[in-house]
Design an enzyme around this catalytic site. Structure first.
Site, PDB file in Angstrom:
ATOM      1  N   HIS A 165      37.246  25.342  61.436  1.00 18.63           N
ATOM      2  CA  HIS A 165      36.770  25.686  62.776  1.00 18.63           C
ATOM      3  C   HIS A 165      35.798  24.599  63.250  1.00 18.63           C
ATOM      4  CE1 HIS A 165      35.835  27.830  66.323  1.00 18.63           C
ATOM      5  NE2 HIS A 165      35.990  29.060  65.860  1.00 18.63           N
ATOM      6  N   HIS A 168      33.725  26.161  69.615  1.00 16.72           N
ATOM      7  CA  HIS A 168      32.958  27.354  69.977  1.00 16.72           C
ATOM      8  C   HIS A 168      31.459  27.245  69.714  1.00 16.72           C
ATOM      9  CE1 HIS A 168      36.859  29.977  69.596  1.00 16.72           C
ATOM     10  NE2 HIS A 168      37.055  28.837  70.238  1.00 16.72           N
ATOM     11  N   TYR A 170      29.916  26.283  67.009  1.00 18.48           N
ATOM     12  CA  TYR A 170      29.497  26.385  65.620  1.00 18.48           C
ATOM     13  C   TYR A 170      29.063  25.002  65.107  1.00 18.48           C
ATOM     14  CZ  TYR A 170      31.627  31.026  65.869  1.00 18.48           C
ATOM     15  OH  TYR A 170      31.937  32.323  66.225  1.00 18.48           O
TER      16      TYR A 170
END
Length: 397
Positions: A165, A168, A170
Site C-alpha cells: 500500500h 491514501h 499512509y
C-alpha cells in the site's frame, strides 16, 4: 456484451486469474488485540472467493507495531500471524480464487491513540489531525526490514503474492508527497529521494517474498495543495516497475478531509435512492463513476505491467468499457463486494446494470469498531448503526 472481457482469464506476475475481477482491499476489523485473524475473518474471505472474484487483496495488514491503523487490524509481523492466515488462504484457494496479502504502515494516519505516529516530517495529518514525529534514519531502516519480514510471513502463510500500500496518506505515500515530506536528507527533497523509501521497500518485499509477485497500490496524485503530481506518480510507477513490480493499482495519495478515495453515492440514480431510503439523494446530482479513470488512462501506456483500476465502478457496463477501451487490465472493487460478495458470479450468470451498493460509506464508519459488513441489509441493522453513531462509539463520525 455476450462475451465479457470481465470474464476473461488474466495474469499478474505469473499468477493466473480466472477473471478480471479483483477484490480491492478494505479493512475488516476482524482480528484480536495481537492482530491475529478471528474465525470470522476466514468466513468473510471464503464467502468472497466463492462469490467468483479472480483475485482477493486482504485489507491492509500492519508490518510492525507502530504501523497499526486502527483496532481490529490484522498483522503480518510474526510466525503466529502466518499460521493463523494459512487456513484462510487454503479456504480461498479451495474456492478457485487467488489471494495477495496487502502490507501497510499507517504512519501519521494511525488512529491508535497509544501509538506515537511517525512520518517523513512534522506535518499534521490531513485525515486524523494528529501531529507525528519525524522518522529518524534508524526508524526508516526498521520500517524497511519490517516489510521484508512481513513479506516472508505472507509467503509462509501460502499467499500467492504481496500487495504494497503506497497511497491514501499512509507512510509510503507520505514519503512520496512534497506536501508531507519536507526533509533535506537522502529521504526527501528531489523526487528521486522521495521515491527512495518505496523503492527500498519494494526491493525488501521482493527479497522477503522469495519469488512471489509484488504489486503496489499507488497514489497517483494528492488532493492537497503542493502535493504529488500525476507526472511524478507516473515517474514513480515506471521506477518501481523497473524494480520488479508486477502490477499497479491506481488510487489517490494524500487526501483532504473529504477522503477522495471513497466518494459517496457514486452512480446512484433517483430510483436507487428511493429503494434504499436515501431521501436526501432523490433530487441530488449523481456523482460520476470511475473517479481514477483519467489517472489509469495516463499511466497504462507508460508502464509495461498490468494496470488495475479502482474507484467508484458501479455498473457492469462501465467496468466492461474500462477493459475494452484499454483504460486498465483489471477492475478492483471494494464496497460493492461488501453488499454483494457474489457479484462476479452473478455477472457470469447474466447480471448487468447497477450494483446494489449505494456508496453510503456506513460500512467504513464502523472501521476499528465493528466487523466489516453492509449495514443496509435490514432495517434492524440501520437502526443499530444509528444507535452507535448517535452514542459516539464509532471511530469515524
Amino acid at each position: 456484451m455476450d462475451s465479457l472481457r470481465l470474464q476473461a482469464r488474466g495474469e499478474i506476475g505469473g499468477v493466473t486469474l480466472r477473471n478480471r475481477f479483483i477484490r480491492s482491499a478494505v479493512s475488516e476489523t476482524m482480528a484480536d488485540e495481537r492482530g491475529v485473524p478471528l474465525p470470522i475473518y476466514g468466513d468473510f474471505y471464503t464467502r468472497l472467493a466463492a462469490g467468483g472474484c479472480g483475485l482477493l487483496f486482504t485489507g491492509h495488514t500492519f508490518v510492525e507495531e507502530r504501523a497499526r491503523y486502527s483496532p481490529g487490524m490484522a498483522g503480518m509481523t510474526s510466525a503466529a500471524h502466518a499460521e493463523a492466515f494459512r487456513p484462510v488462504v487454503e479456504s480461498v484457494h479451495s474456492e478457485g480464487a487467488r489471494f495477495f496479502a496487502q502490507l501497510n504502515h499507517a504512519g501519521s494516519q494511525s488512529r491508535v491513540g497509544a501509538l506515537e505516529p511517525i512520518a517523513p516530517s512534522v506535518v499534521d495529518n490531513a485525515q486524523t489531525g494528529r501531529t507525528p514525529v519525524e522518522a529518524t534514519r534508524h526508524d526508516i531502516e526498521i520500517v524497511i526490514e519490517a516489510y521484508r519480514r512481513a513479506a516472508g510471513h505472507a509467503r509462509a502463510a501460502g499467499f500467492d503474492g504481496v500487495h504494497i500500500h503506497a497511497g491514501h496518506g499512509y507512510l509510503l505515500s507520505s514519503f512520496l508527497s512534497p506536501y508531507t515530506n519536507r526533509r533535506t536528507d537522502e529521504w526527501g527533497g528531489s523526487l528521486e529521494n522521495r521515491q527512495r523509501l518505496l523503492r527500498s521497500v519494494v526491493h525488501a518485499v521482493r527479497d522477503g517474498a522469495h519469488g512471489l509477485p509484488v504489486t503496489v497500490k499507488l497514489g497517483m496524485r494528492d488532493f492537497v495543495p503542493g502535493g504529488l503530481t500525476l507526472d511524478e506518480a507516473i515517474d514513480t510507477a515506471q521506477a518501481i516497475v523497473r524494480d520488479g513490480v508486477a502490477a499497479i493499482e491506481v488510487s489517490a495519495g494524500i487526501t483532504s478531509p473529504s477522503i477522495e478515495t471513497v466518494q459517496q453515492y457514486t452512480g446512484v440514480t433517483r430510483r436507487r435512492a428511493a429503494e434504499d431510503k436515501l431521501v436526501h439523494r432523490l433530487f441530488a446530482r449523481t456523482p460520476p463513476q470511475g473517479y481514477f479513470v483519467a489517472e489509469a488512462r495516463a499511466l497504462r501506456p507508460r508502464v509495461s505491467c498490468p494496470v488495475i483500476l479502482c474507484g467508484g465502478l458501479r455498473t457492469i457496463e462501465y467496468m466492461e468499457a474500462v477493459l475494452r477501451d484499454d483504460v486498465a487490465d483489471f477492475v478492483s472493487i471494494g464496497r460493492p463486494l461488501i453488499r454483494e460478495p457474489d457479484l462476479p458470479k452473478t455477472v457470469e450468470e447474466g447480471r448487468r446494470g447497477l450494483v446494489d451498493c449505494v456508496s453510503c460509506n456506513i460500512c467504513l464508519m464502523h472501521e476499528g469498531t465493528h466487523p466489516l459488513r453492509c449495514w443496509r441489509e435490514s432495517n434492524r441493522l440501520l437502526a443499530e448503526h444509528a444507535f452507535h453513531r448517535l452514542s459516539g462509539r464509532l471511530l469515524y463520525k
